[in-house]
Design a protein around this motif. Structure first.
Motif, PDB file in Angstrom:
ATOM      1  N   LYS A 204     -28.957   4.101 -52.330  1.00 52.68           N
ATOM      2  CA  LYS A 204     -30.339   4.048 -52.803  1.00 52.68           C
ATOM      3  C   LYS A 204     -31.271   4.188 -51.604  1.00 52.68           C
ATOM      4  N   ASN A 205     -32.131   5.180 -51.669  1.00 54.71           N
ATOM      5  CA  ASN A 205     -33.120   5.386 -50.610  1.00 54.71           C
ATOM      6  C   ASN A 205     -34.232   4.368 -50.768  1.00 54.71           C
ATOM      7  N   GLN A 206     -34.518   3.648 -49.693  1.00 59.18           N
ATOM      8  CA  GLN A 206     -35.516   2.585 -49.757  1.00 59.18           C
ATOM      9  C   GLN A 206     -36.718   2.844 -48.860  1.00 59.18           C
TER      10      GLN A 206
ATOM     11  N   ARG B 169     -43.853   6.352 -42.249  1.00 59.39           N
ATOM     12  CA  ARG B 169     -42.810   5.817 -43.128  1.00 59.39           C
ATOM     13  C   ARG B 169     -43.374   4.729 -44.029  1.00 59.39           C
ATOM     14  N   VAL B 170     -42.886   4.715 -45.273  1.00 55.68           N
ATOM     15  CA  VAL B 170     -43.282   3.716 -46.251  1.00 55.68           C
ATOM     16  C   VAL B 170     -42.009   3.112 -46.832  1.00 55.68           C
ATOM     17  N   GLN B 171     -41.978   1.814 -46.992  1.00 59.50           N
ATOM     18  CA  GLN B 171     -40.824   1.171 -47.609  1.00 59.50           C
ATOM     19  C   GLN B 171     -41.096   0.984 -49.093  1.00 59.50           C
ATOM     20  N   GLY B 172     -40.124   1.369 -49.922  1.00 55.44           N
ATOM     21  CA  GLY B 172     -40.272   1.262 -51.366  1.00 55.44           C
ATOM     22  C   GLY B 172     -39.469   2.334 -52.063  1.00 55.44           C
TER      23      GLY B 172
ATOM     24  N   PHE C  26     -42.826   6.696 -37.707  1.00 53.04           N
ATOM     25  CA  PHE C  26     -42.578   5.355 -38.227  1.00 53.04           C
ATOM     26  C   PHE C  26     -43.843   4.542 -38.431  1.00 53.04           C
ATOM     27  N   LYS C  27     -44.961   5.000 -37.870  1.00 56.10           N
ATOM     28  CA  LYS C  27     -46.213   4.275 -38.103  1.00 56.10           C
ATOM     29  C   LYS C  27     -47.387   5.241 -38.115  1.00 56.10           C
TER      30      LYS C  27
ATOM     31  N   LEU D  75     -43.825  13.389 -48.937  1.00 52.55           N
ATOM     32  CA  LEU D  75     -43.104  14.444 -48.235  1.00 52.55           C
ATOM     33  C   LEU D  75     -41.611  14.441 -48.548  1.00 52.55           C
ATOM     34  N   SER D  76     -40.911  13.346 -48.189  1.00 49.93           N
ATOM     35  CA  SER D  76     -39.450  13.347 -48.304  1.00 49.93           C
ATOM     36  C   SER D  76     -38.904  11.962 -47.985  1.00 49.93           C
ATOM     37  N   THR D  77     -37.600  11.782 -48.237  1.00 52.30           N
ATOM     38  CA  THR D  77     -36.899  10.582 -47.773  1.00 52.30           C
ATOM     39  C   THR D  77     -36.158  10.883 -46.476  1.00 52.30           C
ATOM     40  N   ASP D  78     -36.150  12.128 -46.063  1.00 51.72           N
ATOM     41  CA  ASP D  78     -35.407  12.578 -44.882  1.00 51.72           C
ATOM     42  C   ASP D  78     -36.351  12.692 -43.685  1.00 51.72           C
TER      43      ASP D  78
END
Length: 185
Positions: free
Chosen positions: A169-171, A70-73, A50-51, A33-36
């Motif tokens: 950097k978007n993480q 949300r996914v971290q990476g 968030f989950k 979807l997005s980083t926002d």
């Protein structure tokens, strides 16, 4: 006949137990979807981006919603970095390191010319982290610069336009998927 009746009663008991609140979550293939986080919408109960959402006895069989989580990476290339600051100045210097792209001197064009990858770039500048206190604490930042030669003038025979960009950097990024709740069998 008695065995058949016993078997039917046992089957009905299993069906009633399955219908008595045991739900399974059926997910379709997730999509990027997005980083926002403000640009995404979770329609599942609780609207928690968030989950992941999991069906419970509260949801009726056939209940549908769109789950965002949300996914971290590393996100997709074009959303890997967010611009914090862009400056364009004139300096009395030669154009080194030279900007390697044509067109307008913008950080967007610069990032695209670097294939959205700021790792190991010779355009990286050091800068005091006090300029951006969030850098290093909340996320990592990179400052890159390049120069483009300007026509000589009477006052300065050698001049260059210097483009400086600070990116974070978007993480994390967000995925979304349609959910359906079904009876657990």
């Amino acid at each position: 006949m008695k065995k058949l009746l016993t078997l039917c009663l046992a089957l009905c008991a299993v069906c009633l137990q399955a219908a008595d609140g045991k739900r399974q979550t059926v997910r379709e293939t997730p999509q990027y979807l997005s980083t926002d986080g403000a640009a995404v919408e979770d329609t599942c109960p609780g609207n928690d981006i968030f989950k992941q959402f999991f069906c419970s006895a509260k949801e009726e069989p056939g209940f549908k919603c769109f789950d965002v989580y949300r996914v971290q990476g590393d996100p997709i290339d074009t959303e890997r970095y967010t611009l914090l600051v862009q400056t364009l100045t004139t300096e009395n210097t030669s154009a080194e390191p030279a900007c390697t792209f044509e067109g307008e001197l913008t950080c967007g064009n610069f990032l695209k010319a670097l294939n959205y990858n700021l790792s190991f770039s010779w355009f990286i500048d050091n800068f005091p982290s006090s300029s951006f206190p969030e850098c290093g604490q909340t996320y990592s930042c990179t400052r890159v610069s390049c120069l483009r030669a300007l026509p000589p003038s009477a006052n300065a025979p050698v001049q260059a336009a210097k483009l400086t960009c600070v990116f974070k950097k978007n993480q994390i990024y967000f995925l979304g998927t349609p959910i359906t709740c079904q009876n657990k069998i």
